[in-house]
Design a protein around this motif. Structure first.
Motif, mmCIF file in Angstrom:
data_model
loop_
_atom_site.group_PDB
_atom_site.id
_atom_site.type_symbol
_atom_site.label_atom_id
_atom_site.label_comp_id
_atom_site.label_asym_id
_atom_site.label_seq_id
_atom_site.Cartn_x
_atom_site.Cartn_y
_atom_site.Cartn_z
ATOM 1 N N LEU A 1 0.831 -1.204 0.000
ATOM 2 C CA LEU A 1 0.000 0.000 0.000
ATOM 3 C C LEU A 1 0.869 1.259 0.000
ATOM 4 O O LEU A 1 0.644 2.178 -0.786
ATOM 5 C CB LEU A 1 -0.936 -0.005 1.213
ATOM 6 C CG LEU A 1 -1.803 1.236 1.396
ATOM 7 C CD1 LEU A 1 -2.771 1.413 0.233
ATOM 8 C CD2 LEU A 1 -2.562 1.151 2.717
ATOM 9 N N ASN A 2 1.882 1.285 0.869
ATOM 10 C CA ASN A 2 2.773 2.449 0.938
ATOM 11 C C ASN A 2 3.418 2.731 -0.414
ATOM 12 O O ASN A 2 3.534 3.887 -0.824
ATOM 13 C CB ASN A 2 3.862 2.233 1.989
ATOM 14 C CG ASN A 2 3.333 2.220 3.403
ATOM 15 O OD1 ASN A 2 2.212 2.626 3.676
ATOM 16 N ND2 ASN A 2 4.143 1.727 4.328
ATOM 17 N N GLN A 3 3.861 1.684 -1.091
ATOM 18 C CA GLN A 3 4.547 1.866 -2.367
ATOM 19 C C GLN A 3 3.602 2.318 -3.464
ATOM 20 O O GLN A 3 3.969 3.162 -4.286
ATOM 21 C CB GLN A 3 5.285 0.589 -2.771
ATOM 22 C CG GLN A 3 6.469 0.267 -1.872
ATOM 23 C CD GLN A 3 7.377 1.455 -1.632
ATOM 24 O OE1 GLN A 3 7.539 1.912 -0.504
ATOM 25 N NE2 GLN A 3 7.964 1.987 -2.680
ATOM 26 N N ILE A 4 2.391 1.779 -3.512
ATOM 27 C CA ILE A 4 1.433 2.228 -4.531
ATOM 28 C C ILE A 4 1.125 3.710 -4.335
ATOM 29 O O ILE A 4 1.144 4.494 -5.288
ATOM 30 C CB ILE A 4 0.141 1.387 -4.511
ATOM 31 C CG1 ILE A 4 0.426 -0.046 -4.966
ATOM 32 C CG2 ILE A 4 -0.937 2.027 -5.399
ATOM 33 C CD1 ILE A 4 -0.750 -1.007 -4.830
ATOM 34 N N VAL A 5 0.874 4.109 -3.099
ATOM 35 C CA VAL A 5 0.569 5.512 -2.804
ATOM 36 C C VAL A 5 1.750 6.404 -3.193
ATOM 37 O O VAL A 5 1.572 7.443 -3.842
ATOM 38 C CB VAL A 5 0.191 5.672 -1.311
ATOM 39 C CG1 VAL A 5 0.130 7.133 -0.909
ATOM 40 C CG2 VAL A 5 -1.138 4.976 -1.026
#
Length: 186
Positions: free
Chosen positions: A119-123
């Motif tokens: 999630l952190n990387q997609i954001v």
């Protein structure tokens, strides 16, 4: 021994359930391509092995929604995957809803840190809104798999800004998931 990751590209062609639609996009087409990119990234990285639920765009799993989900889970379980990732796009009747969320079965599982990392990387890499990691033990693919599992909702296909990202940044979504995996699993 390689870390085996089963990539389930949600939905499928053939009239069973193509998934959400919006702005001329169809979920099953987007997630097919994102999954294909992700599998290629993983399979070209020493220490990883990826398998797709839909190796071809025309692959049909099951003859209805229930048998399709069961086929995906059985394939991952029989293969002995270490992790299961189901990729989807979200939708809402309210076009203002946007962002990325990742669903897991249980907050205390090995799925949680991996879900948070992805999630952190997609954001960070794609620029979607962070809608958090959410627990949903009712989702079939999370409760019936024998390994840590997550369901990634890339973005809202019914939101104009998210739909543009889904149309134009499919490789970036795959790269972000890959980066999240590498950060968490090494």
């Amino acid at each position: 021994m390689a870390i085996k990751i089963y990539i389930d590209q949600g939905h499928s062609r053939g009239g069973i359930n193509g998934g959400a639609e919006g702005f001329g996009l169809v979920e099953q087409d987007i997630v097919f391509q994102v999954g294909l990119y992700l599998a290629n990234l993983l399979n070209n990285t020493p220490g990883y092995e990826a398998r797709l639920s839909r190796p071809e765009i025309e692959t049909i799993l099951g003859y209805n929604n229930t048998t399709s989900l069961a086929a995906r889970v059985a394939d991952a379980n029989n293969w002995g995957a270490d992790y299961f990732m189901s990729i989807h796009t979200n939708a809402s009747v309210d076009p203002s809803y946007n962002g990325t969320e990742v669903y897991i079965f249980n907050e205390l599982s090995q799925s949680y840190p991996l879900a948070q990392s992805i999630l952190n990387q997609i954001v960070a890499e794609v620029g979607t809104r962070d809608n958090g990691v959410r627990v949903n033990p009712r989702l079939y693919v999370l409760r019936r798999t024998n390994m840590p599992s997550l369901l990634i909702e890339l973005a809202y296909i019914t939101n104009p800004s998210d739909a543009e990202k889904l149309r134009n940044n499919q490789f970036e979504f795959a790269q972000a998931i890959y980066d999240g995996i590498r950060i968490e699993l090494g």
